[in-house]
Design a protein around this motif. Sequence first.
Motif, PDB file in Angstrom:
ATOM      1  N   LYS A   4       0.837  -1.202   0.000  1.00  0.00           N
ATOM      2  CA  LYS A   4       0.000   0.000   0.000  1.00  0.00           C
ATOM      3  C   LYS A   4       0.874   1.255   0.000  1.00  0.00           C
ATOM      4  O   LYS A   4       0.652   2.180  -0.775  1.00  0.00           O
ATOM      5  N   LYS A   7       2.625   1.765  -3.390  1.00  0.00           N
ATOM      6  CA  LYS A   7       1.709   2.300  -4.401  1.00  0.00           C
ATOM      7  C   LYS A   7       1.462   3.786  -4.174  1.00  0.00           C
ATOM      8  O   LYS A   7       1.452   4.576  -5.121  1.00  0.00           O
ATOM      9  N   THR A  69      -8.171   4.508  -9.112  1.00  0.00           N
ATOM     10  CA  THR A  69      -8.077   3.084  -9.433  1.00  0.00           C
ATOM     11  C   THR A  69      -7.211   2.350  -8.419  1.00  0.00           C
ATOM     12  O   THR A  69      -7.583   1.291  -7.911  1.00  0.00           O
ATOM     13  N   GLU A  70      -6.046   2.928  -8.123  1.00  0.00           N
ATOM     14  CA  GLU A  70      -5.129   2.300  -7.161  1.00  0.00           C
ATOM     15  C   GLU A  70      -5.781   2.191  -5.777  1.00  0.00           C
ATOM     16  O   GLU A  70      -5.690   1.153  -5.123  1.00  0.00           O
ATOM     17  N   ASN A  72      -8.967   2.132  -5.049  1.00  0.00           N
ATOM     18  CA  ASN A  72     -10.052   1.145  -5.102  1.00  0.00           C
ATOM     19  C   ASN A  72      -9.498  -0.279  -5.053  1.00  0.00           C
ATOM     20  O   ASN A  72     -10.079  -1.156  -4.413  1.00  0.00           O
ATOM     21  N   GLN A  73      -8.381  -0.502  -5.727  1.00  0.00           N
ATOM     22  CA  GLN A  73      -7.745  -1.823  -5.688  1.00  0.00           C
ATOM     23  C   GLN A  73      -7.247  -2.150  -4.290  1.00  0.00           C
ATOM     24  O   GLN A  73      -7.376  -3.289  -3.819  1.00  0.00           O
ATOM     25  N   LEU A  74      -6.686  -1.146  -3.630  1.00  0.00           N
ATOM     26  CA  LEU A  74      -6.208  -1.377  -2.266  1.00  0.00           C
ATOM     27  C   LEU A  74      -7.362  -1.690  -1.323  1.00  0.00           C
ATOM     28  O   LEU A  74      -7.261  -2.553  -0.466  1.00  0.00           O
ATOM     29  N   LYS A  75      -8.468  -0.985  -1.498  1.00  0.00           N
ATOM     30  CA  LYS A  75      -9.654  -1.242  -0.668  1.00  0.00           C
ATOM     31  C   LYS A  75     -10.181  -2.650  -0.909  1.00  0.00           C
ATOM     32  O   LYS A  75     -10.610  -3.337   0.011  1.00  0.00           O
ATOM     33  N   ALA A  76     -10.169  -3.070  -2.185  1.00  0.00           N
ATOM     34  CA  ALA A  76     -10.686  -4.408  -2.536  1.00  0.00           C
ATOM     35  C   ALA A  76      -9.834  -5.487  -1.896  1.00  0.00           C
ATOM     36  O   ALA A  76     -10.350  -6.527  -1.476  1.00  0.00           O
ATOM     37  N   THR A  77      -8.526  -5.293  -1.824  1.00  0.00           N
ATOM     38  CA  THR A  77      -7.652  -6.308  -1.218  1.00  0.00           C
ATOM     39  C   THR A  77      -7.805  -6.366   0.293  1.00  0.00           C
ATOM     40  O   THR A  77      -7.493  -7.372   0.912  1.00  0.00           O
TER      41      THR A  77
END
Length: 79
Positions: A4, A7, A69-70, A72-77
């Motif tokens: 995280k 990124k 986008t980044e 949102n991807q971190l939240k999804a993980t």
Amino acid sequence: MVEKNEKLLRISALNAHNVREPLSRIQGIVQLYEVFDDKACREELLPKLKQSSEEMDQVLQEVIKMATTELNQLKATEL
């Protein structure tokens, strides 16, 4: 957590570089515009100012899109 932070650092570095370039051009053109009284010279500078401001707008839009986008991807993980 390390991923995280990496990124976020990448996003920050990209933002600084990509935004700084057109902003520096805009600042330089504004300084030249203030110095030159010649109408022809000013007419030449104005389109360059417009082009640089449009480029900066595009860069900011890309940065916002990438950051969103980044994040949102971190939240999804995390889920």
